[in-house]
Scaffold this motif. Sequence first.
Motif, PDB file in Angstrom:
ATOM      1  N   ILE A  60       0.825  -1.208   0.000  1.00 49.36           N
ATOM      2  CA  ILE A  60       0.000   0.000   0.000  1.00 49.36           C
ATOM      3  C   ILE A  60       0.862   1.262   0.000  1.00 49.36           C
ATOM      4  CG2 ILE A  60      -1.871   1.209   1.168  1.00 49.36           C
ATOM      5  CD1 ILE A  60      -2.545  -1.562  -0.059  1.00 49.36           C
ATOM      6  N   GLU A  61       1.970   1.225   0.727  1.00 50.86           N
ATOM      7  CA  GLU A  61       2.893   2.363   0.714  1.00 50.86           C
ATOM      8  C   GLU A  61       3.380   2.640  -0.706  1.00 50.86           C
ATOM      9  OE1 GLU A  61       7.484   3.311   1.886  1.00 50.86           O
ATOM     10  OE2 GLU A  61       6.384   1.984   3.256  1.00 50.86           O
ATOM     11  N   GLU A  62       3.771   1.581  -1.405  1.00 55.11           N
ATOM     12  CA  GLU A  62       4.263   1.743  -2.777  1.00 55.11           C
ATOM     13  C   GLU A  62       3.183   2.330  -3.675  1.00 55.11           C
ATOM     14  OE1 GLU A  62       6.455   1.558  -6.351  1.00 55.11           O
ATOM     15  OE2 GLU A  62       7.035   1.656  -4.243  1.00 55.11           O
ATOM     16  N   GLU A  63       1.958   1.865  -3.554  1.00 50.43           N
ATOM     17  CA  GLU A  63       0.881   2.339  -4.416  1.00 50.43           C
ATOM     18  C   GLU A  63       0.643   3.836  -4.231  1.00 50.43           C
ATOM     19  OE1 GLU A  63      -1.877  -1.585  -5.073  1.00 50.43           O
ATOM     20  OE2 GLU A  63      -1.912  -0.644  -3.091  1.00 50.43           O
ATOM     21  N   PHE A  64       0.574   4.290  -3.000  1.00 51.63           N
ATOM     22  CA  PHE A  64       0.363   5.722  -2.780  1.00 51.63           C
ATOM     23  C   PHE A  64       1.568   6.550  -3.220  1.00 51.63           C
ATOM     24  CE2 PHE A  64      -3.128   4.477   0.127  1.00 51.63           C
ATOM     25  CZ  PHE A  64      -4.106   5.331  -0.362  1.00 51.63           C
ATOM     26  N   GLU A  65       2.758   5.987  -3.079  1.00 55.06           N
ATOM     27  CA  GLU A  65       3.963   6.703  -3.506  1.00 55.06           C
ATOM     28  C   GLU A  65       3.957   6.971  -5.011  1.00 55.06           C
ATOM     29  OE1 GLU A  65       6.535   7.981  -1.965  1.00 55.06           O
ATOM     30  OE2 GLU A  65       6.959   6.911  -0.101  1.00 55.06           O
ATOM     31  N   LEU A  66       3.223   6.178  -5.776  1.00 49.65           N
ATOM     32  CA  LEU A  66       3.175   6.338  -7.222  1.00 49.65           C
ATOM     33  C   LEU A  66       2.330   7.526  -7.675  1.00 49.65           C
ATOM     34  CD1 LEU A  66       2.695   2.616  -8.313  1.00 49.65           C
ATOM     35  CD2 LEU A  66       4.715   4.012  -8.759  1.00 49.65           C
ATOM     36  N   LEU A  67       1.499   8.052  -6.804  1.00 45.32           N
ATOM     37  CA  LEU A  67       0.528   9.064  -7.206  1.00 45.32           C
ATOM     38  C   LEU A  67       1.131  10.469  -7.280  1.00 45.32           C
ATOM     39  CD1 LEU A  67      -2.477   7.880  -5.012  1.00 45.32           C
ATOM     40  CD2 LEU A  67      -2.173   7.527  -7.473  1.00 45.32           C
ATOM     41  N   LYS A  68       0.786  11.174  -8.341  1.00 42.25           N
ATOM     42  CA  LYS A  68       1.178  12.573  -8.464  1.00 42.25           C
ATOM     43  C   LYS A  68       0.573  13.365  -7.314  1.00 42.25           C
ATOM     44  CE  LYS A  68      -0.485  12.834 -12.660  1.00 42.25           C
ATOM     45  NZ  LYS A  68      -0.887  13.311 -14.025  1.00 42.25           N
ATOM     46  N   GLY A  69       1.380  14.239  -6.714  1.00 43.31           N
ATOM     47  CA  GLY A  69       0.899  15.051  -5.607  1.00 43.31           C
ATOM     48  C   GLY A  69       1.189  14.460  -4.248  1.00 43.31           C
ATOM     49  N   VAL A  70       1.613  13.198  -4.201  1.00 42.51           N
ATOM     50  CA  VAL A  70       1.991  12.562  -2.932  1.00 42.51           C
ATOM     51  C   VAL A  70       3.488  12.718  -2.738  1.00 42.51           C
ATOM     52  CG1 VAL A  70       2.188  10.382  -1.681  1.00 42.51           C
ATOM     53  CG2 VAL A  70       0.090  10.920  -2.926  1.00 42.51           C
ATOM     54  N   ARG A  71       3.864  13.404  -1.680  1.00 41.95           N
ATOM     55  CA  ARG A  71       5.297  13.582  -1.388  1.00 41.95           C
ATOM     56  C   ARG A  71       5.873  12.395  -0.646  1.00 41.95           C
ATOM     57  NH1 ARG A  71       8.087  15.501   3.176  1.00 41.95           N
ATOM     58  NH2 ARG A  71       6.164  16.217   4.154  1.00 41.95           N
ATOM     59  N   ASP A  72       5.100  11.831   0.266  1.00 42.86           N
ATOM     60  CA  ASP A  72       5.626  10.754   1.093  1.00 42.86           C
ATOM     61  C   ASP A  72       4.475   9.883   1.577  1.00 42.86           C
ATOM     62  OD1 ASP A  72       7.467   9.216   2.406  1.00 42.86           O
ATOM     63  OD2 ASP A  72       8.040  10.722   3.879  1.00 42.86           O
ATOM     64  N   ALA A  73       4.754   8.605   1.752  1.00 41.16           N
ATOM     65  CA  ALA A  73       3.825   7.669   2.371  1.00 41.16           C
ATOM     66  C   ALA A  73       4.622   6.876   3.394  1.00 41.16           C
ATOM     67  CB  ALA A  73       3.195   6.742   1.341  1.00 41.16           C
ATOM     68  N   VAL A  74       4.121   6.808   4.612  1.00 36.00           N
ATOM     69  CA  VAL A  74       4.836   6.182   5.716  1.00 36.00           C
ATOM     70  C   VAL A  74       4.054   4.972   6.207  1.00 36.00           C
ATOM     71  CG1 VAL A  74       5.751   6.513   8.050  1.00 36.00           C
ATOM     72  CG2 VAL A  74       5.813   8.406   6.404  1.00 36.00           C
ATOM     73  N   SER A  75       4.724   3.842   6.308  1.00 37.87           N
ATOM     74  CA  SER A  75       4.084   2.641   6.839  1.00 37.87           C
ATOM     75  C   SER A  75       4.017   2.712   8.356  1.00 37.87           C
ATOM     76  CB  SER A  75       4.867   1.395   6.416  1.00 37.87           C
ATOM     77  OG  SER A  75       4.727   1.143   5.034  1.00 37.87           O
ATOM     78  N   GLY A  76       2.896   2.243   8.909  1.00 35.41           N
ATOM     79  CA  GLY A  76       2.753   2.281  10.355  1.00 35.41           C
ATOM     80  C   GLY A  76       1.507   1.562  10.822  1.00 35.41           C
ATOM     81  N   TYR A  77       1.003   2.000  11.975  1.00 37.94           N
ATOM     82  CA  TYR A  77      -0.101   1.312  12.625  1.00 37.94           C
ATOM     83  C   TYR A  77      -1.134   2.324  13.112  1.00 37.94           C
ATOM     84  CZ  TYR A  77       4.088  -1.582  12.946  1.00 37.94           C
ATOM     85  OH  TYR A  77       5.263  -2.241  12.653  1.00 37.94           O
ATOM     86  N   ALA A  78      -2.403   1.962  13.001  1.00 35.46           N
ATOM     87  CA  ALA A  78      -3.478   2.834  13.450  1.00 35.46           C
ATOM     88  C   ALA A  78      -4.710   2.004  13.757  1.00 35.46           C
ATOM     89  CB  ALA A  78      -3.801   3.890  12.384  1.00 35.46           C
TER      90      ALA A  78
END
Length: 228
Positions: A60-78
Amino acid sequence: MKPYVAVALLLALFSAGCATKKAADKEARSEAKNTAIAPLPEPKPGEAVATFAAGCFWCIEEEFELLKGVRDAVSGYAGGPGGQPTYEEVGSGNTGHAESVQVYYDPKVIPYDTLAKAFLMAHDPTTLNRQGPDRGTQYRSVAFYRTPAEKASLEAAIARFNASGEYKDPVVTQVVPFKAFYPAEVYHQGYYRAHPDDFYIMSVSTPKVEKFKKHLADKLKPELVDNQ
């Protein structure tokens, strides 16, 4: 091929997939990995933050990182009570947390509505507490909203997704208020790109990423797509 042989082969492949995630987890822990908690970036001026859970965060981190306008995606827990958990604690399924990704993005480039659509396309939101071979509440589908507008956007996106017929079953994604996000250990960040030859990445994650790229082709960063 005789029918019973084909069925046996499919069952064997599915069982291998189930074991692969466990093997990948074990390997990630046994190697010399940086188990320190990753730092959370500060949002830049004009940036917004969104948090989603959609199964194993490596993909999921990789997928969001591919999107224009996304600077960073961080893996974690919530999604669970208490403070900062470890990967092993979350993996036990006893903390209430789900593997999640926190996204730092420019809403002028990619509005929240697009992120909501991308989130649904990034995984199978119709399976309860499961993504492919990965099972447990830590792999559940959750969208964490910060404002009433985000909640409305998510609910509208889910309604459109259900109407699209992408899957025969309805979306089971939880839409809940955001409370806290805890970053995962350093070695989990960027795991997809750092381990392209990992069998789990190749057999489970990569097909999902490729499907995501086809669905969101007009929203991708050209430089990242070209380098895949």
